[in-house]
Every structure is written in structure tokens, then in C-alpha cells.
Design a protein around this motif. Sequence first.
Motif, PDB file in Angstrom:
ATOM      1  N   GLU A 293       6.874  13.776   9.010  1.00 17.70           N
ATOM      2  CA  GLU A 293       7.065  14.990   9.583  1.00 17.70           C
ATOM      3  C   GLU A 293       6.109  15.837   9.207  1.00 17.70           C
ATOM      4  OE1 GLU A 293      11.520  17.257  10.064  1.00 17.70           O
ATOM      5  OE2 GLU A 293      11.034  15.221   9.169  1.00 17.70           O
ATOM      6  N   GLY A 294       6.320  17.096  10.493  1.00 17.43           N
ATOM      7  CA  GLY A 294       5.126  17.740  10.495  1.00 17.43           C
ATOM      8  C   GLY A 294       3.999  17.871  10.767  1.00 17.43           C
ATOM      9  N   ARG A 295       3.142  16.528  11.072  1.00 16.53           N
ATOM     10  CA  ARG A 295       2.425  16.048  11.484  1.00 16.53           C
ATOM     11  C   ARG A 295       2.725  15.213  12.910  1.00 16.53           C
ATOM     12  NH1 ARG A 295      -1.657  12.572   7.612  1.00 16.53           N
ATOM     13  NH2 ARG A 295      -3.920  12.473   8.421  1.00 16.53           N
ATOM     14  N   ALA A 296       2.033  15.958  13.702  1.00 17.62           N
ATOM     15  CA  ALA A 296       2.257  15.724  14.857  1.00 17.62           C
ATOM     16  C   ALA A 296       1.322  14.646  15.892  1.00 17.62           C
ATOM     17  CB  ALA A 296       2.578  16.938  16.207  1.00 17.62           C
ATOM     18  N   GLU A 297      -0.059  15.015  15.385  1.00 22.87           N
ATOM     19  CA  GLU A 297      -1.143  14.266  15.596  1.00 22.87           C
ATOM     20  C   GLU A 297      -1.095  12.460  15.401  1.00 22.87           C
ATOM     21  OE1 GLU A 297      -2.863  15.506  11.712  1.00 22.87           O
ATOM     22  OE2 GLU A 297      -1.279  16.085  13.652  1.00 22.87           O
ATOM     23  N   GLN A 298      -0.378  12.249  14.160  1.00 26.56           N
ATOM     24  CA  GLN A 298      -0.316  11.002  13.951  1.00 26.56           C
ATOM     25  C   GLN A 298       1.028  10.158  14.173  1.00 26.56           C
ATOM     26  OE1 GLN A 298      -2.495   9.821  10.621  1.00 26.56           O
ATOM     27  NE2 GLN A 298      -0.223   8.704   9.901  1.00 26.56           N
ATOM     28  N   VAL A 299       0.433   8.806  14.731  1.00 25.33           N
ATOM     29  CA  VAL A 299       2.222   7.322  14.905  1.00 25.33           C
ATOM     30  C   VAL A 299       2.032   7.221  13.509  1.00 25.33           C
ATOM     31  CG1 VAL A 299       2.611   6.108  16.463  1.00 25.33           C
ATOM     32  CG2 VAL A 299       1.530   8.096  17.654  1.00 25.33           C
ATOM     33  N   GLY A 300       3.156   7.212  13.216  1.00 26.32           N
ATOM     34  CA  GLY A 300       3.363   6.696  11.612  1.00 26.32           C
ATOM     35  C   GLY A 300       3.466   7.049  10.578  1.00 26.32           C
ATOM     36  N   GLY A 301       3.016   6.038   9.182  1.00 25.00           N
ATOM     37  CA  GLY A 301       1.617   6.324   8.441  1.00 25.00           C
ATOM     38  C   GLY A 301       2.610   7.743   7.825  1.00 25.00           C
ATOM     39  N   ALA A 302       3.942   7.678   7.482  1.00 25.87           N
ATOM     40  CA  ALA A 302       5.154   8.343   6.220  1.00 25.87           C
ATOM     41  C   ALA A 302       5.256   7.940   5.145  1.00 25.87           C
ATOM     42  CB  ALA A 302       6.275   8.491   6.812  1.00 25.87           C
ATOM     43  N   GLU A 303       4.697   7.309   4.980  1.00 23.36           N
ATOM     44  CA  GLU A 303       4.776   6.388   3.527  1.00 23.36           C
ATOM     45  C   GLU A 303       3.058   5.261   2.766  1.00 23.36           C
ATOM     46  OE1 GLU A 303       7.837   3.057   2.294  1.00 23.36           O
ATOM     47  OE2 GLU A 303       8.433   3.064   4.859  1.00 23.36           O
ATOM     48  N   ASP A 304       2.672   5.650   1.908  1.00 27.10           N
ATOM     49  CA  ASP A 304       1.993   4.053   1.318  1.00 27.10           C
ATOM     50  C   ASP A 304       2.334   2.639   1.098  1.00 27.10           C
ATOM     51  OD1 ASP A 304      -0.596   3.195  -0.356  1.00 27.10           O
ATOM     52  OD2 ASP A 304      -0.368   4.623  -1.528  1.00 27.10           O
ATOM     53  N   LEU A 305       1.096   2.386   1.837  1.00 33.49           N
ATOM     54  CA  LEU A 305       2.561   1.021   1.893  1.00 33.49           C
ATOM     55  C   LEU A 305       1.429   0.019   1.080  1.00 33.49           C
ATOM     56  CD1 LEU A 305       2.453  -0.037   6.052  1.00 33.49           C
ATOM     57  CD2 LEU A 305       3.824   0.567   4.661  1.00 33.49           C
ATOM     58  N   SER A 306       0.409   0.474  -0.196  1.00 36.05           N
ATOM     59  CA  SER A 306      -0.588  -0.461  -0.933  1.00 36.05           C
ATOM     60  C   SER A 306       1.050  -1.139  -2.060  1.00 36.05           C
ATOM     61  CB  SER A 306      -1.556   0.865  -1.323  1.00 36.05           C
ATOM     62  OG  SER A 306      -0.672   2.220  -2.240  1.00 36.05           O
ATOM     63  N   TYR A 307       2.329  -0.411  -2.370  1.00 40.63           N
ATOM     64  CA  TYR A 307       2.730  -1.173  -2.919  1.00 40.63           C
ATOM     65  C   TYR A 307       3.255  -2.759  -2.519  1.00 40.63           C
ATOM     66  CZ  TYR A 307       6.783  -0.457  -0.031  1.00 40.63           C
ATOM     67  OH  TYR A 307       7.901  -0.145   1.007  1.00 40.63           O
ATOM     68  N   PHE A 308       2.929  -2.907  -1.443  1.00 36.72           N
ATOM     69  CA  PHE A 308       3.328  -4.146  -0.804  1.00 36.72           C
ATOM     70  C   PHE A 308       1.780  -4.831  -0.524  1.00 36.72           C
ATOM     71  CE2 PHE A 308       5.167  -2.104   2.781  1.00 36.72           C
ATOM     72  CZ  PHE A 308       4.558  -3.546   3.759  1.00 36.72           C
ATOM     73  N   ILE A 309       1.328  -4.188  -0.247  1.00 38.83           N
ATOM     74  CA  ILE A 309      -0.679  -4.402   0.983  1.00 38.83           C
ATOM     75  C   ILE A 309      -1.352  -4.540   0.161  1.00 38.83           C
ATOM     76  CG2 ILE A 309      -2.071  -4.286   2.908  1.00 38.83           C
ATOM     77  CD1 ILE A 309       0.585  -3.281   4.488  1.00 38.83           C
ATOM     78  N   LYS A 310      -2.034  -5.535  -0.412  1.00 37.85           N
ATOM     79  CA  LYS A 310      -3.611  -4.793  -0.815  1.00 37.85           C
ATOM     80  C   LYS A 310      -4.193  -4.705  -0.309  1.00 37.85           C
ATOM     81  CE  LYS A 310      -6.345  -8.137  -3.791  1.00 37.85           C
ATOM     82  NZ  LYS A 310      -7.120  -9.330  -4.358  1.00 37.85           N
ATOM     83  N   ARG A 311      -4.703  -5.704   1.600  1.00 39.23           N
ATOM     84  CA  ARG A 311      -6.173  -5.625   1.771  1.00 39.23           C
ATOM     85  C   ARG A 311      -5.495  -5.256   3.034  1.00 39.23           C
ATOM     86  NH1 ARG A 311      -8.351  -9.334  -0.256  1.00 39.23           N
ATOM     87  NH2 ARG A 311      -9.462  -7.484  -1.831  1.00 39.23           N
ATOM     88  N   VAL A 312      -6.119  -4.967   4.588  1.00 37.90           N
ATOM     89  CA  VAL A 312      -5.822  -5.528   5.706  1.00 37.90           C
ATOM     90  C   VAL A 312      -7.154  -5.198   6.366  1.00 37.90           C
ATOM     91  CG1 VAL A 312      -5.332  -4.484   8.092  1.00 37.90           C
ATOM     92  CG2 VAL A 312      -3.690  -3.587   6.206  1.00 37.90           C
TER      93      VAL A 312
END
Length: 219
Positions: free
Chosen positions: A43-62
Amino acid sequence: IQIHRPIIYGNSAVLLTATERATAPADHTHRWTLAVRSAASVEGRAEQVGGAEDLSYFIKRVTFKLHDTYPNPNRAVDKPPFEVTETGWGEFSVQILITFIPEAQEKPIRLNHYIRIHQWHMPEPFWDPESGLPKPAAPTPMPQQDSVHAWQYDEIVFTEPPQAFFDILRQHPPVALPKVRRKGVPPNMANPQSIASMSRGIPEFTQVMEREEAERLDQ
């Protein structure tokens, strides 16, 4: 027991600025960012799609497998943000490999994405008035706009997760999508209207889109 986590994957692209063109390869025209993110936007970050939370709690690597013409085409990202930014001149397919934390005891999953740097639209009419079915039509380029967005929503479903991993997921509930539409709709070839009505600005995934998608499936 099943528990899921919504994600989006895809890319955004913009034309290179004069400063960027001075240092980029001579034939490169765009800068693009390829990413795996949470579905909800900041919210308030108009230039980015998605990304409101840190997914590293279940994703180790992409790991992003880029076109072989790029130096070191296999880009492994071990911490958020799970994204790669490059410059280029053309569109091409990439592979995305998502590796989960050890507690998940899950095999990596592989996704495919076609990097887009140009806007596209479907010419009228979209629907055959007699059959009520979509009419096949070749997409044609649109005039270049400020930014291009090609994002796909998906849900990773974990079935019978180990207790330790289940506890981790329950401790990190996903950020809910907005209930109302605040921005544009991410264009998708499965929804021709979204391509025809593309407007300037940053798109966003919302609960409204979920309802509209269900209505299209019913039709």
C-alpha cells in the motif's frame, strides 16, 4: 490437510533512459525486472506490482533461467526480493525454479514465463455474435507506453505438510488482496478485455478480479 500461498510471477519493463542507453549494449532498448512476489501489493507503493510480504519464510531460493545470450544465464537468488533486473531488446521465454525451505520437504516447482517488453492488444471484435465464442485474432503491437506489465497469479498448495512446516505457514498468514479495485487490471491473453482496456499505470491483483474471473468461467 491443505494449505496454500498466493504468489505472482512475471515481469515489468520500461524504455531505457538516455543515461542507461549510454552504458547498456548498443542494441538494448528496455530495462526489465523478472520476479516472484506475494500477490498483494504494498500500500502506497504505486510503482510495484505485488510484493507486500517477504516470502522467504517458505521459499529458500528462486532460480531464473534467462536466455543463453546473457552472461551467467542461471541466476540464483537466495534472499528477497526474488527478482532479476536486466536490459535487452527482445522478448523470450524464461524458466523459474522455486526451491522451498528444508522444513517443507517439498520438491522444487518449475514455472514458465514469457518476458514482455511491448504492449499488445486484440483487435475488435472479440466475440463471435453467432456462436458467442471468442474469435481468433492475432495480437498487434500498441504504441509504447510508460511501462509494460506481464504478471500471472498462482497459488502454491501444500498437501499434508510436515508439522514444523505447517506451523511456520500458520505463523505467517498471507496478506489479503484488496476487496475493491484501486488500480488497473494486469493484462492476460485469457481475458481479451483486459488487453484491450490496458491503460497507463501500475496494475494490481484484487478480490474483484477473482469474482470477475469466476463469472467469465461460468459464461
